[in-house]
Design an enzyme around this catalytic site. Structure first.
Site, PDB file in Angstrom:
ATOM      1  N   THR A 250       0.842  -1.189   0.000  1.00 57.71           N
ATOM      2  CA  THR A 250       0.000   0.000   0.000  1.00 57.71           C
ATOM      3  C   THR A 250       0.880   1.242   0.000  1.00 57.71           C
ATOM      4  OG1 THR A 250      -1.807  -1.092   1.176  1.00 57.71           O
ATOM      5  CG2 THR A 250      -1.774   1.304   1.245  1.00 57.71           C
TER       6      THR A 250
ATOM      7  N   PHE B 202       1.230   5.063   0.863  1.00 58.93           N
ATOM      8  CA  PHE B 202       0.690   6.113   1.713  1.00 58.93           C
ATOM      9  C   PHE B 202       1.320   7.445   1.342  1.00 58.93           C
ATOM     10  CE2 PHE B 202      -0.133   2.351   4.184  1.00 58.93           C
ATOM     11  CZ  PHE B 202      -1.225   2.629   4.984  1.00 58.93           C
TER      12      PHE B 202
END
Length: 286
Positions: A177, A179
């Protein structure tokens, strides 16, 4: 949050032990990580001075973009000052003393369960959708039932006193992921200090081939566009807004020329941040 120094606080969406929490602890281990119910709440806390930074997920290598983020960032009043790539390494967590043979059902977020279908199939256990990964871990700890397990992060397991029944249970290695780190102050790095990223949103003028012409400057100036996504901003469906990430700094001549050309064909343009390129980009492509 009132007892903490706002200048040393970073917010994330979720409950303690979420992957956003893990990202905060990884990048800013000395800061106090503050859990927020929503992304909007996490951003608002920074804008109002109750926290210094926010750690916000923007996209996942398997699940794609995170819903609503592209709507929230332009209106947040904040700037992107950095990026972080968090490996998503799921653990099967159970209450102390439990074993794999005890487990009859596993709880987690829908995406996490879909990323661990092989586990549920091989063990013959029932997947049960929960609001989030870390929240499911907390629930399992509260239940104290050996037949119930959670798929969550290693941090969630430590926080809620659960045991790792099986490590790295995701079907595909490499789930990551991305960020972005948000701040009230724009902090453009020195373009001579290393590779940079620039993120912004824009709307093209309502005319034929406007997007093609607007993006032409990036091609002619040799600029790599790493992300380009469109989304509708109002009920008329007449104009799309675009979110774009490019490699480069606006103070570099070729980047400035490309942005100038983009502005010529755009109804509006807003820079969301200029920040150092994370080393993950070069390490992964090497």
């Amino acid at each position: 949050m009132s007892d903490l120094d706002p200048e040393n606080c970073i917010t994330f969406q979720g409950v303690p032990g979420a992957y956003g929490h893990l990202s905060c602890s990884t990048v800013f281990p000395k800061m106090d990580a503050i859990a927020c119910d929503t992304f909007s709440e996490a951003l608002t806390a920074v804008r109002e001075g109750r926290a210094q930074l926010a750690m916000i997920p923007i996209e996942n290598s398997l699940g794609g973009r995170v819903a609503d983020i592209h709507h929230l960032l332009p209106e947040s009043g904040l700037y992107i000052i950095g990026e972080h790539f968090q490996p998503v390494q799921h653990q099967l967590l159970g209450v102390p003393g439990s074993t794999l043979s005890d487990v009859k059902a596993v709880h987690s977020h829908e995406q996490a369960l879909s990323q661990c279908r092989g586990l549920t199939r091989d063990l013959g256990i029932e997947p049960i959708i929960h609001a989030d990964t870390a929240g499911s871990a907390k629930m399992i700890a509260d239940l104290g039932d050996k037949s119930q397990a959670s798929i969550a992060s290693s941090l969630a397991g430590k926080i809620y006193g659960l045991e790792v029944l099986r490590d790295r249970v995701e079907d595909r290695i490499g789930n990551t992921t991305r960020f972005v780190i948000m701040s009230r102050q724009r902090k453009d790095p020195d373009p001579r200090a290393g590779s940079c990223m620039t993120s912004f949103v824009f709307q093209v003028r309502s005319q034929p081939a406007a997007l093609y012409k607007a993006l032409g400057g990036f091609a002619t100036n040799g600029i790599n566009v790493t992300k380009l996504e469109s989304y509708i901003t109002d009920a008329s469906f007449a104009a799309a807004q675009f979110y774009i990430d490019i490699e480069g700094h606006p103070e570099e001549a070729h980047v400035a020329r490309a942005i100038e050309e983009l502005q010529f064909f755009s109804a509006k343009l807003k820079i969301l941040g200029v920040y150092p390129q994370n080393s993950y980009r070069t390490e992964y492509s090497a």
